[in-house]
Design a protein around this motif. Structure first.
Motif: not given
Length: 545
Positions: A169-174, A267-274, A276-283
């Motif tokens: 796993n990396s920061r933005l991709v499983e 990437y910002l246009e694709l947040l729903p595809h990232f 869960t941890s990234v989506q939580n950060f962006a909230r």
């Protein structure tokens, strides 16, 4: 004049063959044509010039599958679509959104939406028993591995293509999940071998080493310049710096420019595809652009560029950028950190700067590659995407030779893939081990190796200075050649007494060069013991209270 297609004679129902137009050796991209019975499938199109695909007025394949949006896998797709508009091209939903970044020189309205999205983990049948199933491959958002299945009345044939993959796993991709693939037993596995048989530290350790080096440079009042590709590494580093404990809350500017900005916005246009941890950060805070939360992440324009370096900062820019744009007489040159990637050598236009490399791998090492192969249990393995010597290291592994048919083709070489019930021992690759002798003479140990080792293209780099470093790795002794840059760095780091007025203690000495315009040594290499009349202490002693 049209030419016969290289696969024209292979139309039997039970025939599997692969014709590589490009296999990712050196700087070339990846483009593979596979045939399963009568069906021709083009896997990726990383060709800068698609003329090899236009040898006939007919499309080169029945359909195209794009593994991910990096240019070495996708840059030829637009030209291919323009040449053959009816040729269907497929990829994951995220990849279809990222593909236009390969043609950023064109206005967005000039780039048609030619790529059709396929769902994850759900077989899609194209025609006559031919289907494809997508699996998330790690490496980059949207990156897919493909399972191609061709069913005949007698037998079902399966081919698995990884594209670029990464298990961690990396920061933005499983990472690619081996659990979902275990025991698949495809007839053919086409797998990348970017890092050959190299072994890497754990991903978190790689991240920490990069962060610590950036932290050290900032603490020494130097700015840091990170040239990166449009997609992937730059966004990973931004997330790393925004979430790592060394930098969270730190009063520091991170500037981003060039096509890396376009990648971030995509990437910002694709947040729903990232994940869960990234989506939580962006909230809770912006994923990238943020001038409130420290460290601040900002877009770099010409106005700010003129003041870069007056106080320490981090700049993330295009890998093709001319880094001399960031050198200013009023400030020390930045620390330049480039990714350690065996397929992308250091550029020559930065010889005046102190350039270092770091490892933040996005591809599997030997352990990851062999782990994937052993879990899939294919009959044939085709290695692509890496220097020929690195791929030869993989085909030379005894643990693979004894179990699989191994192939490492060059571009333009047809690979026939006969499928049988029994395993036929493949021919052993060229000898890659060298026997030598040890001689102990008093306080010196001499290692003697045969001259054949110097024929390997890697020898020139290994023997660059004639000096080696040795260390134990378990019961084995590992030898590593020391480069000119390492020796210069070691020399520049040589400690001299702090009370001596010399270049080693001067605030204008950087990367073993003098950067004081008032000095007669300006621009020249200097030794730590050197001296000139305009010496200025790097750390003036504090006044007594």
């Amino acid at each position: 004049m049209s030419h016969q297609h290289p696969m024209a004679s292979y139309v039997e129902d039970d025939q599997l063959v692969c014709f590589p137009y490009a296999v990712g050796h050196g700087a070339e991209g990846v483009c593979l044509l596979v045939q399963m019975g009568p069906h021709r499938i083009l896997l990726d199109c990383g060709l800068e010039n698609i003329s090899p695909l236009q040898s006939s007025s007919k499309p080169p394949a029945d359909l195209v599958l794009c593994s991910h949006a990096h240019s070495d896998h996708a840059q030829g797709l637009l030209a291919l679509h323009q040449a053959f508009p009816q040729l269907p091209i497929y990829a994951s939903e995220v990849t279809t959104q990222l593909l236009p970044l390969n043609w950023s020189e064109l206005p967005p309205q000039k780039i048609p939406h030619f790529c059709q999205a396929l769902p994850w983990r759900s077989p899609v049948e194209f025609c006559d028993g031919l289907s494809a199933e997508l699996f998330p491959a790690g490496h980059l958002p949207g990156a897919a591995a493909f399972l191609l299945t061709y069913t005949t009345p007698k037998k079902t044939y399966r081919l698995f293509y990884t594209g670029d993959f990464f298990l961690s796993n990396s920061r933005l991709v499983e990472g690619l999940s081996i659990e979902s693939l275990r025991g698949m037993q495809p007839d053919v596995l086409i797998v990348e071998g970017t890092y050959g048989s190299a072994r890497h530290p754990h991903r978190r350790q790689q991240e920490n080493q990069l962060v610590e080096r950036i932290d050290q440079a900032i603490a020494q009042k130097y700015s840091v310049l990170l040239p990166v590709p449009t997609l992937g590494l730059g966004q990973e580093i931004l997330m790393l710096l925004r979430s790592h404990h060394h930098f969270t809350g730190r009063n520091l500017d991170i500037w981003v420019e060039g096509t890396v900005v376009d990648g971030c916005n995509a990437y910002l246009e694709l947040l729903p595809h990232f994940p869960t941890s990234v989506q939580n950060f962006a909230r809770h805070q912006p994923l990238f652009w943020d001038e409130r939360v420290r460290p601040r992440v900002r877009l770099l324009d010409e106005r700010q560029l003129a003041s870069i370096g007056q106080s320490p900062c981090i700049v993330i820019t295009d890998e093709t950028a001319d880094v001399s744009d960031y050198w200013h007489p009023e400030a020390s040159p930045p620390v330049i950190l480039r990714p350690d990637h065996p397929r992308y050598p250091t550029r020559d236009n930065i010889e005046l700067a102190d350039v270092e490399t770091y490892l933040l791998a996005q591809h599997g090492d030997r352990l990851g590659t062999t782990q994937l192969i052993h879990n899939l249990r294919p009959q044939h393995v085709i290695f692509i995407h890496g220097s020929p010597t690195y791929l030869a290291d993989l085909t030379g592994l005894e643990e693979l030779q004894n179990r699989y048919h191994l192939h490492s083709p060059s571009a333009g070489t047809l690979v026939e893939l006969p499928i049988g019930e029994t395993f036929i021992q493949p021919a052993a690759p060229a000898e890659a081990n060298y026997e030598g002798e040890l001689t102990e003479l008093g306080t010196v140990v001499t290692v003697t190796l045969p001259e054949a080792i110097a024929a390997d293209p890697r020898w020139q780099d290994f023997a660059d200075t004639g000096l080696v470093e040795a260390r134990w790795q378990g019961p084995e002794l590992v030898l590593r050649g020391l480069s000119q840059r390492e020796l210069l760095t070691q020399a520049s780091n040589t400690r001299v007494p702090m009370n001596i007025d010399c270049c080693g203690n001067c605030r204008h000495q950087r990367g073993q060069r003098c950067w004081n315009p008032a000095s007669p040594l300006y621009g020249f290499k200097v030794t730590p013991e050197g001296y000139c009349p305009v010496f200025e202490a790097a750390e003036p002693p504090s006044s007594a209270s």
